[in-house]
Write a protein that holds these residues in place. Structure first.
Motif, PDB file in Angstrom:
ATOM      1  N   ASP A  38     -45.286  29.378  34.723  1.00  0.00           N
ATOM      2  CA  ASP A  38     -44.438  29.293  33.535  1.00  0.00           C
ATOM      3  C   ASP A  38     -44.778  30.373  32.514  1.00  0.00           C
ATOM      4  OD1 ASP A  38     -42.367  28.164  32.074  1.00  0.00           O
ATOM      5  OD2 ASP A  38     -43.677  26.723  31.069  1.00  0.00           O
ATOM      6  N   GLU A  39     -46.014  30.861  32.533  1.00  0.00           N
ATOM      7  CA  GLU A  39     -46.468  31.858  31.560  1.00  0.00           C
ATOM      8  C   GLU A  39     -46.408  33.294  32.088  1.00  0.00           C
ATOM      9  OE1 GLU A  39     -47.368  31.002  28.415  1.00  0.00           O
ATOM     10  OE2 GLU A  39     -46.812  28.959  28.965  1.00  0.00           O
ATOM     11  N   MET A  40     -46.036  33.494  33.358  1.00  0.00           N
ATOM     12  CA  MET A  40     -46.117  34.810  33.984  1.00  0.00           C
ATOM     13  C   MET A  40     -44.816  35.596  33.870  1.00  0.00           C
ATOM     14  SD  MET A  40     -49.041  35.478  35.350  1.00  0.00           S
ATOM     15  CE  MET A  40     -49.585  34.864  33.781  1.00  0.00           C
ATOM     16  N   PRO A  41     -44.867  36.789  33.270  1.00  0.00           N
ATOM     17  CA  PRO A  41     -43.683  37.648  33.299  1.00  0.00           C
ATOM     18  C   PRO A  41     -43.645  38.499  34.567  1.00  0.00           C
ATOM     19  CG  PRO A  41     -45.354  38.616  31.900  1.00  0.00           C
ATOM     20  CD  PRO A  41     -45.896  37.299  32.390  1.00  0.00           C
ATOM     21  N   THR A  42     -44.802  38.563  35.280  1.00  0.00           N
ATOM     22  CA  THR A  42     -44.914  39.407  36.471  1.00  0.00           C
ATOM     23  C   THR A  42     -45.491  38.608  37.628  1.00  0.00           C
ATOM     24  OG1 THR A  42     -45.409  41.301  35.053  1.00  0.00           O
ATOM     25  CG2 THR A  42     -45.882  41.547  37.382  1.00  0.00           C
ATOM     26  N   LEU A  43     -44.855  38.745  38.775  1.00  0.00           N
ATOM     27  CA  LEU A  43     -45.386  38.181  40.015  1.00  0.00           C
ATOM     28  C   LEU A  43     -45.615  39.342  40.969  1.00  0.00           C
ATOM     29  CD1 LEU A  43     -42.972  35.131  40.478  1.00  0.00           C
ATOM     30  CD2 LEU A  43     -45.278  35.132  39.514  1.00  0.00           C
ATOM     31  N   PHE A  44     -46.548  39.160  41.871  1.00  0.00           N
ATOM     32  CA  PHE A  44     -46.835  40.199  42.857  1.00  0.00           C
ATOM     33  C   PHE A  44     -46.364  39.709  44.220  1.00  0.00           C
ATOM     34  CE2 PHE A  44     -49.745  40.778  39.386  1.00  0.00           C
ATOM     35  CZ  PHE A  44     -49.691  42.142  39.156  1.00  0.00           C
ATOM     36  N   LEU A  45     -45.508  40.503  44.866  1.00  0.00           N
ATOM     37  CA  LEU A  45     -45.006  40.162  46.193  1.00  0.00           C
ATOM     38  C   LEU A  45     -45.752  41.000  47.221  1.00  0.00           C
ATOM     39  CD1 LEU A  45     -41.142  40.015  45.630  1.00  0.00           C
ATOM     40  CD2 LEU A  45     -42.870  38.290  45.152  1.00  0.00           C
ATOM     41  N   GLU A  46     -46.136  40.344  48.323  1.00  0.00           N
ATOM     42  CA  GLU A  46     -46.814  41.066  49.390  1.00  0.00           C
ATOM     43  C   GLU A  46     -45.761  41.708  50.281  1.00  0.00           C
ATOM     44  OE1 GLU A  46     -50.395  40.500  52.602  1.00  0.00           O
ATOM     45  OE2 GLU A  46     -49.298  38.722  51.965  1.00  0.00           O
ATOM     46  N   ILE A  47     -45.739  43.036  50.238  1.00  0.00           N
ATOM     47  CA  ILE A  47     -44.790  43.815  51.028  1.00  0.00           C
ATOM     48  C   ILE A  47     -45.585  44.841  51.827  1.00  0.00           C
ATOM     49  CG2 ILE A  47     -42.823  45.397  50.954  1.00  0.00           C
ATOM     50  CD1 ILE A  47     -41.989  44.012  48.316  1.00  0.00           C
ATOM     51  N   ASP A  48     -45.468  44.787  53.137  1.00  0.00           N
ATOM     52  CA  ASP A  48     -46.212  45.684  54.038  1.00  0.00           C
ATOM     53  C   ASP A  48     -47.708  45.665  53.745  1.00  0.00           C
ATOM     54  OD1 ASP A  48     -43.843  46.435  55.309  1.00  0.00           O
ATOM     55  OD2 ASP A  48     -43.519  48.139  53.967  1.00  0.00           O
ATOM     56  N   GLY A  49     -48.242  44.476  53.449  1.00  0.00           N
ATOM     57  CA  GLY A  49     -49.678  44.316  53.233  1.00  0.00           C
ATOM     58  C   GLY A  49     -50.170  44.702  51.848  1.00  0.00           C
ATOM     59  N   LEU A  50     -49.283  45.189  50.991  1.00  0.00           N
ATOM     60  CA  LEU A  50     -49.658  45.582  49.632  1.00  0.00           C
ATOM     61  C   LEU A  50     -49.007  44.648  48.619  1.00  0.00           C
ATOM     62  CD1 LEU A  50     -49.180  49.452  49.905  1.00  0.00           C
ATOM     63  CD2 LEU A  50     -51.328  48.182  50.036  1.00  0.00           C
ATOM     64  N   LEU A  51     -49.669  44.469  47.476  1.00  0.00           N
ATOM     65  CA  LEU A  51     -49.103  43.638  46.417  1.00  0.00           C
ATOM     66  C   LEU A  51     -48.309  44.516  45.454  1.00  0.00           C
ATOM     67  CD1 LEU A  51     -52.018  41.158  45.661  1.00  0.00           C
ATOM     68  CD2 LEU A  51     -50.103  40.929  47.234  1.00  0.00           C
ATOM     69  N   VAL A  52     -47.021  44.214  45.360  1.00  0.00           N
ATOM     70  CA  VAL A  52     -46.098  45.000  44.547  1.00  0.00           C
ATOM     71  C   VAL A  52     -45.657  44.148  43.358  1.00  0.00           C
ATOM     72  CG1 VAL A  52     -43.890  46.219  44.542  1.00  0.00           C
ATOM     73  CG2 VAL A  52     -45.295  46.206  46.615  1.00  0.00           C
ATOM     74  N   PRO A  53     -45.769  44.676  42.114  1.00  0.00           N
ATOM     75  CA  PRO A  53     -45.359  43.883  40.954  1.00  0.00           C
ATOM     76  C   PRO A  53     -43.832  43.775  40.847  1.00  0.00           C
ATOM     77  CG  PRO A  53     -46.096  46.058  40.258  1.00  0.00           C
ATOM     78  CD  PRO A  53     -46.327  45.970  41.740  1.00  0.00           C
ATOM     79  N   PHE A  54     -43.370  42.565  40.559  1.00  0.00           N
ATOM     80  CA  PHE A  54     -41.957  42.307  40.288  1.00  0.00           C
ATOM     81  C   PHE A  54     -41.897  41.585  38.952  1.00  0.00           C
ATOM     82  CE2 PHE A  54     -41.406  43.445  44.594  1.00  0.00           C
ATOM     83  CZ  PHE A  54     -40.060  43.665  44.827  1.00  0.00           C
ATOM     84  N   PHE A  55     -41.032  42.048  38.067  1.00  0.00           N
ATOM     85  CA  PHE A  55     -40.938  41.501  36.728  1.00  0.00           C
ATOM     86  C   PHE A  55     -39.802  40.489  36.653  1.00  0.00           C
ATOM     87  CE2 PHE A  55     -42.770  45.705  36.542  1.00  0.00           C
ATOM     88  CZ  PHE A  55     -43.944  45.453  35.848  1.00  0.00           C
ATOM     89  N   ILE A  56     -40.094  39.327  36.073  1.00  0.00           N
ATOM     90  CA  ILE A  56     -39.095  38.269  35.925  1.00  0.00           C
ATOM     91  C   ILE A  56     -38.246  38.579  34.701  1.00  0.00           C
ATOM     92  CG2 ILE A  56     -38.753  35.803  35.531  1.00  0.00           C
ATOM     93  CD1 ILE A  56     -41.492  35.338  36.842  1.00  0.00           C
ATOM     94  N   GLN A  57     -36.934  38.478  34.841  1.00  0.00           N
ATOM     95  CA  GLN A  57     -36.029  38.702  33.716  1.00  0.00           C
ATOM     96  C   GLN A  57     -36.263  37.648  32.642  1.00  0.00           C
ATOM     97  OE1 GLN A  57     -31.882  38.884  34.745  1.00  0.00           O
ATOM     98  NE2 GLN A  57     -32.167  40.514  36.251  1.00  0.00           N
ATOM     99  N   ASP A  58     -35.913  37.988  31.399  1.00  0.00           N
ATOM    100  CA  ASP A  58     -35.944  36.991  30.322  1.00  0.00           C
ATOM    101  C   ASP A  58     -35.070  35.821  30.747  1.00  0.00           C
ATOM    102  OD1 ASP A  58     -37.581  38.541  28.745  1.00  0.00           O
ATOM    103  OD2 ASP A  58     -35.912  39.453  27.639  1.00  0.00           O
ATOM    104  N   GLU A  59     -35.582  34.630  30.613  1.00  0.00           N
ATOM    105  CA  GLU A  59     -34.879  33.406  31.028  1.00  0.00           C
ATOM    106  C   GLU A  59     -34.588  33.422  32.535  1.00  0.00           C
ATOM    107  OE1 GLU A  59     -34.521  30.981  28.717  1.00  0.00           O
ATOM    108  OE2 GLU A  59     -35.413  32.392  27.301  1.00  0.00           O
ATOM    109  N   GLY A  60     -35.371  34.167  33.297  1.00  0.00           N
ATOM    110  CA  GLY A  60     -35.133  34.317  34.734  1.00  0.00           C
ATOM    111  C   GLY A  60     -35.933  33.364  35.599  1.00  0.00           C
TER     112      GLY A  60
END
Length: 176
Positions: A38-60
């Motif tokens: 609930d407090e995270m604006p950024t999540l990291f997705l594992e893509i090809d073995g690496l963690l890539v940051p993805f930013f959640i939209q406001d109210e997303g």
């Protein structure tokens, strides 16, 4: 380009499937991470073995239950783009975890060295699972994975600084 080491992050779940046609995805997560999520604006997705940051939209971020949420990321705005990231494991930084101070988070035990009060050193804890309130540690012992039931009643020593714990393990569990 610098990447985020996995050891600095905690897996909280995975992206299950697209939701609708505007790029939303269904995030399945472990209930203990709801407050952190609930407090995270950024999540990291594992893509090809690496963690890539993805930013959640406001109210997303919209919670559907204690274990799933709808997420809308910046730059993902179609069902086709959402489909490409489905199946990815989702991580957050361990430093950003919000845990109940009275409760040791399960993820914290990963990386600890397990000792048995009879056999001595067993090996590293590689995974912790909660099966309907029954905690199971996956431990590497003699190059094999062994499932060890965890209960505070079995705990004989816990050293947070050395990342070690000792259990009075059930007899014969390491003889299989």
């Amino acid at each position: 380009m610098e990447t985020i080491p996995k050891v600095d992050c905690q897996k909280i779940g995975y992206l299950q499937k697209p939701h609708g046609i505007k790029g939303e995805v269904v995030l399945q997560f472990e209930p203990e991470y709801e407050e952190s999520l609930d407090e995270m604006p950024t999540l990291f997705l594992e893509i090809d073995g690496l963690l890539v940051p993805f930013f959640i939209q406001d109210e997303g971020l919209r919670f559907r239950s204690g274990e799933s949420a709808l997420v809308l990321f910046d730059w993902i705005d179609s069902e086709e783009q959402a489909r490409k990231i489905c199946g990815c494991s989702v991580y957050i930084l361990k430093d950003d975890l919000i845990l109940d101070n009275n409760e040791l988070g399960l993820h914290m035990l990963v990386g600890y060295t397990l000792y048995d009060s009879e056999k001595g050193k067993i090996g590293p804890v590689v995974q912790v699972d909660d099966y309907a309130g029954n905690l199971i540690l996956t431990v590497t012992y003699n190059k094999q994975e062994v499932l060890v039931p965890f209960s505070e009643d079995f705990l004989t020593r816990f050293d947070e600084d050395k990342k070690e714990m000792e259990l009075q393990c059930p007899e014969g569990i390491f003889d299989l």
